[in-house]
Structures are given as structure tokens and as C-alpha cells.
Design a protein around this motif. Structure first.
Motif, short mmCIF file in Angstrom:
data_model
loop_
_atom_site.label_atom_id
_atom_site.label_comp_id
_atom_site.label_asym_id
_atom_site.label_seq_id
_atom_site.Cartn_x
_atom_site.Cartn_y
_atom_site.Cartn_z
N THR A 101 -29.17 -117.45 -51.78
CA THR A 101 -30.19 -117.34 -50.66
C THR A 101 -29.66 -116.63 -49.33
OG1 THR A 101 -28.93 -119.32 -49.44
CG2 THR A 101 -30.76 -120.21 -51.43
N LEU A 102 -30.37 -116.57 -48.15
CA LEU A 102 -30.20 -116.35 -46.55
C LEU A 102 -29.59 -117.00 -46.47
CD1 LEU A 102 -31.17 -113.74 -45.25
CD2 LEU A 102 -32.58 -115.13 -44.19
N ASN A 103 -28.91 -118.23 -46.39
CA ASN A 103 -28.14 -118.78 -46.10
C ASN A 103 -26.91 -118.52 -46.39
OD1 ASN A 103 -27.38 -121.03 -44.49
ND2 ASN A 103 -26.44 -121.68 -46.47
N ASP A 104 -27.01 -118.19 -47.58
CA ASP A 104 -25.96 -117.53 -47.88
C ASP A 104 -24.85 -116.46 -47.75
OD1 ASP A 104 -25.82 -119.25 -50.11
OD2 ASP A 104 -27.07 -118.33 -51.66
N TRP A 129 -30.76 -110.72 -35.85
CA TRP A 129 -29.20 -111.73 -36.33
C TRP A 129 -29.30 -111.60 -37.71
CZ3 TRP A 129 -25.05 -110.72 -35.44
CH2 TRP A 129 -24.51 -110.76 -34.83
N ILE A 130 -31.33 -112.11 -38.15
CA ILE A 130 -31.63 -111.82 -39.73
C ILE A 130 -31.71 -110.62 -39.78
CG2 ILE A 130 -34.12 -111.94 -40.75
CD1 ILE A 130 -34.84 -114.18 -39.56
N GLY A 131 -31.58 -109.39 -39.58
CA GLY A 131 -31.76 -107.93 -39.70
C GLY A 131 -30.30 -107.77 -39.82
N ILE A 132 -29.43 -108.03 -39.30
CA ILE A 132 -27.94 -107.44 -39.07
C ILE A 132 -27.37 -108.15 -40.49
CG2 ILE A 132 -25.82 -107.97 -38.39
CD1 ILE A 132 -26.88 -107.82 -35.30
N THR A 133 -27.60 -109.70 -40.95
CA THR A 133 -27.56 -109.84 -42.25
C THR A 133 -27.63 -109.32 -43.58
OG1 THR A 133 -27.48 -111.67 -40.57
CG2 THR A 133 -26.87 -111.90 -43.12
N LEU A 134 -29.10 -108.81 -42.84
CA LEU A 134 -29.87 -107.66 -43.76
C LEU A 134 -29.43 -106.53 -44.13
CD1 LEU A 134 -33.74 -108.92 -43.63
CD2 LEU A 134 -32.09 -109.69 -45.45
N LYS A 135 -29.42 -106.29 -43.28
CA LYS A 135 -28.21 -104.52 -43.76
C LYS A 135 -26.75 -104.63 -43.66
CE LYS A 135 -32.15 -103.36 -40.25
NZ LYS A 135 -31.81 -102.46 -38.49
N THR A 136 -26.34 -105.33 -43.29
CA THR A 136 -24.93 -105.74 -43.95
C THR A 136 -25.08 -105.99 -45.69
OG1 THR A 136 -24.40 -106.49 -41.59
CG2 THR A 136 -22.84 -106.88 -43.66
N ASN A 171 -34.89 -106.29 -48.73
CA ASN A 171 -35.86 -105.52 -49.01
C ASN A 171 -36.41 -104.90 -47.12
OD1 ASN A 171 -38.84 -103.68 -48.09
ND2 ASN A 171 -40.12 -105.17 -50.19
N LEU A 172 -35.40 -103.99 -47.09
CA LEU A 172 -35.18 -103.29 -45.80
C LEU A 172 -36.40 -103.33 -45.05
CD1 LEU A 172 -31.96 -102.08 -45.33
CD2 LEU A 172 -32.57 -104.15 -44.51
N ASN A 173 -37.67 -102.28 -46.03
CA ASN A 173 -38.97 -101.91 -45.54
C ASN A 173 -40.00 -103.11 -45.30
OD1 ASN A 173 -38.37 -99.16 -45.47
ND2 ASN A 173 -38.83 -99.17 -47.88
N ASP A 174 -39.72 -103.97 -45.98
CA ASP A 174 -40.39 -105.39 -44.93
C ASP A 174 -39.81 -106.05 -43.95
OD1 ASP A 174 -42.40 -105.70 -46.79
OD2 ASP A 174 -42.06 -107.53 -47.48
N PHE A 175 -38.32 -106.08 -43.39
CA PHE A 175 -38.14 -106.58 -42.55
C PHE A 175 -38.86 -105.70 -41.06
CE2 PHE A 175 -35.38 -105.64 -39.34
CZ PHE A 175 -34.94 -107.57 -38.62
N GLU A 176 -38.62 -103.86 -41.29
CA GLU A 176 -38.74 -103.44 -40.06
C GLU A 176 -40.61 -103.63 -40.28
OE1 GLU A 176 -37.03 -101.52 -38.59
OE2 GLU A 176 -34.87 -101.90 -39.11
#
Length: 351
Positions: A68-71, A136-143, A153-158
């Protein structure tokens, strides 16, 4: 390769376990299994999963199916945020309490990110605060994508971030322009003096610290870090250790120019044996005292950091140019420094 195994249950009925094992050169085999009440269901699932896993990135996606995102937040805090400031850690920890944190990281969509931002806005949160969540969601996803090879899916985030910004759901905080009035400063100064008379040896010399902040433009934490050994009285300069920097938290030691008022305040500070700090006090305690004092004086919305704003503006009012003011304040950017030039018309001298 998929296999179907028939198993007898305690009640005499049968179940069917479908198992998939895929060999990978130079890496451990990937295996998955699932149990079904009917053989046809097991066979159908096995065929579908084999096709999914054989797609490019299919096994990588399967590896993170339950994450999960929490993990990801937890792992980021453990591996990359050991030295993060209190506010950054608090933002991530608060995010962990929202529904978006329970979404599987390989299923996180732009819709869910937008829903989170809308939910936060509807709860009364300002766009600048919502923006911190998205940052911080973005930083965590990119990390997660770069460091852990998670199928994010970074495209969805952007795409979500672009829409949120265009709709005004996220944005930068408004530039703060609060400056204390002379009457407010005198009120605070009088309060500090009364407190000092009541308990002369137990209190932080808040009047001197306040006046030094205005005379030097130093932040609260920086004031408590400057040292006698770093002071050059002849050159009227001093070093500040670990000065605030947008990217460099430690080791950013810089020398700044002192005004005559700041030097006079330093010279009247007592020197304690074995203590090299000029103001050997806890910055949190200074902040607590400041908040209690402004509340007791009935002064609203005046932060200790506003004294830095006041100091910077006074330097401009004294006639210093931006490049000169920077030697006192140590601002990294001239563009940032410009927003502190809220000059009082009555202080300007006609030439």
C-alpha cells in the motif's frame, strides 16, 4: 507453468489449488497460488494470470501487489527521512491516517489523488496545505519507482497534480507581510522586563533575544547556535552554523555581517565557563515564551519569524541595496529577498 491440484477438505468436498511457477534466468523463480471451489475456475484463473505475468513488467507488478501507499510511506521514513524536519515527518504521518494511504501502490490512480485533494479542501484546508500532501505523495512515489523499482504510475500522478493546480485546489502559500508595530514591540518589551524583575535568574533574556533577532535578522534556531569562537569583532562578522537551506540541512556554515546594534547586544551577554554559545538556550523554549508573551499582551498573529521580516525591511529602509542586505540576512535568492521589502513610507528619506 501452471498446475492444478485437487484437495479433499475435512467435510469431504474438494477444492482446487492453481499454482503458477515461472523460471527467471539469474533470479529466483516467481510463484503464485490460489484455491478455488471448482476446477474450471482454477484453470481460468491460471491461464489469465500466466498471460498477465508474461507481459513486460508483469512479474515486477505482481511482486508489489499487496503493498500500500502507507507501506511506501513507512519505508521512506525509515530509509530517507532520518534527518527530516519535524514538519515534514508530521505531514507524512498525517497522510498515513487518510484513506489514500490504504490504496495499493500499483493501483493508485489520478482519480484517487484528486479525491484526496477534494476531501481535504472540503474539510477546510487551504490549497497550500493540500499542496504539501501532494508534494509528499509525489516524493514517495518517485522514490518507490527509482529506489525500490515499484510499479508506480507516475504519469497518473503528474496528470492529477496538473489538474489540481489548474483548478486552484493546490497552490503556494501567500507571502507573509506581517511586521510588528512600534507599539507592539514596546508592549512585548515591557512584559519581558516585568518577567525578568520577578525571576531574574530563571528566565531566558527574551528582550535581548528579540532585539538581536531584529538587529541581526537571524532565525530563532540560528541565534542559539552562534558561538563566541566564530565572532570577529573587528570585521563585525560572525559565522552561523547549519544555516537554513532549501536542500542542504547540515554543514551549510555561513558568515554574516553584524549591525552595530547586534554587536552591542552580543557584547553584553555573559560568558559561561565551558559554553561557547553566545545564547545558550533551547530554541523551542524561546518559541514557547514568545507565544505566551504575545498572547498575554493581546497581540494577534505575530510570530517570532516575523522579526526576521522586520529586520530585513529595516535594512532596506536604512538605504542598503539588495546585494548588501544579503550579507546580513544570508537569503539564498534575490527573488525571495524582494518579498521582504515591505517598506514603511514614513521611514523613507527624500533625497
Amino acid at each position: 507453468m501452471a498446475t492444478i491440484r485437487k484437495r479433499r477438505k475435512k467435510d469431504g468436498s474438494f477444492s482446487y489449488m492453481a499454482q503458477i511457477r515461472i523460471a527467471r534466468r539469474g533470479q529466483p523463480d516467481h510463484s503464485e497460488s490460489r484455491t478455488f471451489p471448482k476446477k474450471a475456475m482454477a484453470e481460468e484463473w491460471a491461464k489469465r494470470r500466466e498471460l498477465e505475468l508474461m507481459q513486460p513488467g508483469g512479474i515486477l507488478t505482481a511482486k508489489w501487489r499487496g503493498v500500500t501507499l502507507n507501506d511506501a510511506f513507512e519505508r521512506y521514513l525509515h530509509e530517507f527521512a532520518q534527518d527530516a524536519g519535524r514538519s515534514k515527518r508530521m505531514t507524512i504521518q498525517q497522510l498515513q491516517r487518510f484513506p489514500i494511504a490504504r490504496v495499493k501502490i500499483n493501483e493508485l490512480s489520478s482519480e484517487q489523488i484528486i479525491e484526496h485533494a477534494v476531501m481535504r479542501k472540503n474539510s477546510g484546508v487551504k490549497p497550500a496545505t493540500v499542496n504539501q500532501d501532494i508534494v509528499w505523495i509525489g516524493i514517495t512515489l518517485k522514490t518507490a519507482a527509482a529506489a525500490w523499482k515499484m510499479p508506480v504510475n507516475l504519469n497518473d500522478f503528474e496528470a492529477a497534480k496538473l489538474l489540481l493546480r489548474s483548478k486552484g485546489l493546490i497552490g503556494s502559500p501567500n507571502a507573509r507581510s506581517r511586521r510588528p508595530t512600534d507599539a507592539e514591540l514596546e508592549k512585548i518589551r515591557a512584559y519581558f522586563r516585568r518577567s525578568q524583575r520577578i525571576r531574574p535568574t530563571a528566565l531566558i533574556p527574551m528582550e535581548d533575544i528579540m532585539d538581536f533577532a531584529i538587529a541581526s535578522s537571524r532565525r530563532r534556531e540560528e541565534i542559539t547556535r552562534i558561538q563566541w569562537s566564530d565572532l570577529d569583532e573587528e570585521a563585525m562578522t560572525c559565522w552561523v552554523r547549519d544555516a537554513k537551506h532549501p536542500r542542504q540541512k547540515w554543514g551549510n556554515h555561513k558568515r554574516f555581517k553584524l549591525t552595530h546594534e547586534a554587536m552591542a547586544i552580543i557584547k553584553r551577554q555573559p560568558r559561561a565557563a565551558g559554553e561557547d554559545r553566545i545564547f545558550p538556550y533551547n530554541p523551542k523554549s524561546i518559541g514557547t515564551r514568545w507565544q505566551a508573551t504575545t498572547a498575554a499582551c493581546g497581540i494577534e498573529d505575530l510570530r517570532f519569524h516575523d522579526l526576521r521580516h522586520e529586520a530585513t525591511s529595516r535594512l532596506f529602509e536604512a538605504g542598503y541595496e539588495i546585494v548588501e542586505v544579503q550579507q546580513f540576512t544570508l537569503h539564498e535568492s534575490w527573488d525571495v529577498l524582494k518579498r521582504y521589502t515591505h517598506l514603511k513610507p514614513e521611514k523613507l528619506e527624500l533625497r
